[in-house]
Write an enzyme that holds these catalytic residues in place. Structure first.
Site, mmCIF file in Angstrom:
data_model
loop_
_atom_site.group_PDB
_atom_site.id
_atom_site.type_symbol
_atom_site.label_atom_id
_atom_site.label_comp_id
_atom_site.label_asym_id
_atom_site.label_seq_id
_atom_site.Cartn_x
_atom_site.Cartn_y
_atom_site.Cartn_z
ATOM 1 N N CYS A 28 39.227 -16.925 39.044
ATOM 2 C CA CYS A 28 40.525 -16.790 39.728
ATOM 3 C C CYS A 28 40.818 -18.052 40.538
ATOM 4 O O CYS A 28 40.148 -18.333 41.530
ATOM 5 C CB CYS A 28 40.475 -15.549 40.620
ATOM 6 S SG CYS A 28 41.813 -15.399 41.800
ATOM 7 N N CYS A 31 41.667 -17.518 44.170
ATOM 8 C CA CYS A 31 40.432 -17.165 44.878
ATOM 9 C C CYS A 31 39.639 -18.426 45.220
ATOM 10 O O CYS A 31 39.085 -18.536 46.324
ATOM 11 C CB CYS A 31 39.564 -16.249 44.027
ATOM 12 S SG CYS A 31 40.318 -14.667 43.597
#
Length: 102
Positions: A28, A31
Protein backbone atom coordinates in the site's frame (compact mmCIF):
# COMPACT_ATOMS: atom_id res chain seq x y z
CA UNK A 1 9.77 2.22 16.24
CA UNK A 2 6.15 1.27 16.42
CA UNK A 3 5.24 -1.98 18.08
CA UNK A 4 4.18 -4.75 15.67
CA UNK A 5 0.93 -6.38 16.74
CA UNK A 6 -0.64 -9.70 15.83
CA UNK A 7 -3.41 -11.88 17.22
CA UNK A 8 -1.10 -13.07 20.02
CA UNK A 9 -0.31 -9.65 21.51
CA UNK A 10 -3.13 -7.38 20.29
CA UNK A 11 -5.57 -7.70 23.21
CA UNK A 12 -2.94 -7.29 25.88
CA UNK A 13 -1.50 -4.21 24.15
CA UNK A 14 -4.76 -2.30 23.70
CA UNK A 15 -6.27 -3.30 27.05
CA UNK A 16 -4.88 -0.42 29.10
CA UNK A 17 -3.98 3.17 28.42
CA UNK A 18 -3.96 5.02 25.11
CA UNK A 19 -3.00 3.02 22.03
CA UNK A 20 -2.82 4.15 18.41
CA UNK A 21 -2.91 1.25 15.92
CA UNK A 22 -2.04 1.67 12.24
CA UNK A 23 -3.59 -1.03 10.03
CA UNK A 24 -1.39 -1.21 6.93
CA UNK A 25 0.12 -3.45 4.24
CA UNK A 26 3.57 -3.42 2.58
CA UNK A 27 2.12 -3.05 -0.94
CA UNK A 28 0.00 0.00 0.00
CA UNK A 29 1.71 3.18 -1.21
CA UNK A 30 -0.27 5.55 1.08
CA UNK A 31 0.65 3.24 3.97
CA UNK A 32 4.32 3.52 3.02
CA UNK A 33 4.08 7.32 3.04
CA UNK A 34 2.58 7.18 6.54
CA UNK A 35 5.30 4.91 8.00
CA UNK A 36 7.77 7.72 8.86
CA UNK A 37 4.99 9.63 10.62
CA UNK A 38 4.01 6.54 12.65
CA UNK A 39 7.65 6.00 13.64
CA UNK A 40 8.04 9.66 14.68
CA UNK A 41 4.87 9.48 16.75
CA UNK A 42 6.05 6.31 18.49
CA UNK A 43 9.09 8.26 19.70
CA UNK A 44 7.22 11.46 20.56
CA UNK A 45 4.37 9.74 22.40
CA UNK A 46 6.59 7.27 24.25
CA UNK A 47 5.49 7.17 27.86
CA UNK A 48 2.06 8.67 27.19
CA UNK A 49 0.72 6.27 24.56
CA UNK A 50 1.60 3.13 22.65
CA UNK A 51 1.95 3.42 18.88
CA UNK A 52 1.55 0.12 17.06
CA UNK A 53 1.06 -1.38 13.61
CA UNK A 54 -0.93 -4.33 12.27
CA UNK A 55 -0.03 -5.80 8.88
CA UNK A 56 -3.47 -6.65 7.46
CA UNK A 57 -2.06 -9.29 5.10
CA UNK A 58 -0.58 -11.23 8.02
CA UNK A 59 -3.46 -10.54 10.43
CA UNK A 60 -6.65 -10.78 8.38
CA UNK A 61 -8.75 -11.72 11.41
CA UNK A 62 -7.86 -8.46 13.20
CA UNK A 63 -8.65 -6.42 10.09
CA UNK A 64 -12.00 -8.18 9.76
CA UNK A 65 -12.80 -7.84 13.45
CA UNK A 66 -12.32 -4.07 13.32
CA UNK A 67 -13.95 -3.76 9.89
CA UNK A 68 -10.90 -2.26 8.25
CA UNK A 69 -12.03 -1.84 4.64
CA UNK A 70 -9.44 0.71 3.48
CA UNK A 71 -5.84 1.16 4.45
CA UNK A 72 -4.21 2.93 6.04
CA UNK A 73 -6.71 2.99 8.89
CA UNK A 74 -5.54 4.27 12.26
CA UNK A 75 -7.67 3.34 15.25
CA UNK A 76 -7.26 5.03 18.63
CA UNK A 77 -8.07 2.93 21.71
CA UNK A 78 -8.41 3.91 25.35
CA UNK A 79 -8.41 1.02 27.81
CA UNK A 80 -9.38 -1.42 25.04
CA UNK A 81 -12.27 0.64 23.65
CA UNK A 82 -12.16 2.23 20.20
CA UNK A 83 -12.54 6.00 20.58
CA UNK A 84 -11.59 7.37 17.15
CA UNK A 85 -10.72 6.19 13.65
CA UNK A 86 -8.90 7.95 10.81
CA UNK A 87 -8.98 6.44 7.32
CA UNK A 88 -6.36 7.59 4.84
CA UNK A 89 -3.23 9.68 5.30
CA UNK A 90 -3.26 12.88 7.35
CA UNK A 91 -0.57 15.31 8.51
CA UNK A 92 1.24 14.26 11.66
CA UNK A 93 -0.49 17.03 13.62
CA UNK A 94 -3.90 15.41 13.02
CA UNK A 95 -2.76 12.18 14.71
CA UNK A 96 -1.18 14.14 17.57
CA UNK A 97 -4.30 16.25 18.09
CA UNK A 98 -6.55 13.18 18.01
CA UNK A 99 -4.39 11.42 20.60
CA UNK A 100 -4.33 14.48 22.89
CA UNK A 101 -8.14 14.79 22.68
CA UNK A 102 -8.64 11.28 24.09
Amino acid sequence: MALHLNSDNFEQTISSGKVMVDFWAPWCMPCQSLLPVIDELSTELDGTAVVAKVNVDENKSLAQRFRVMSIPTVIFFVDGVEKERLIGVYPKEKYTQTMKAL
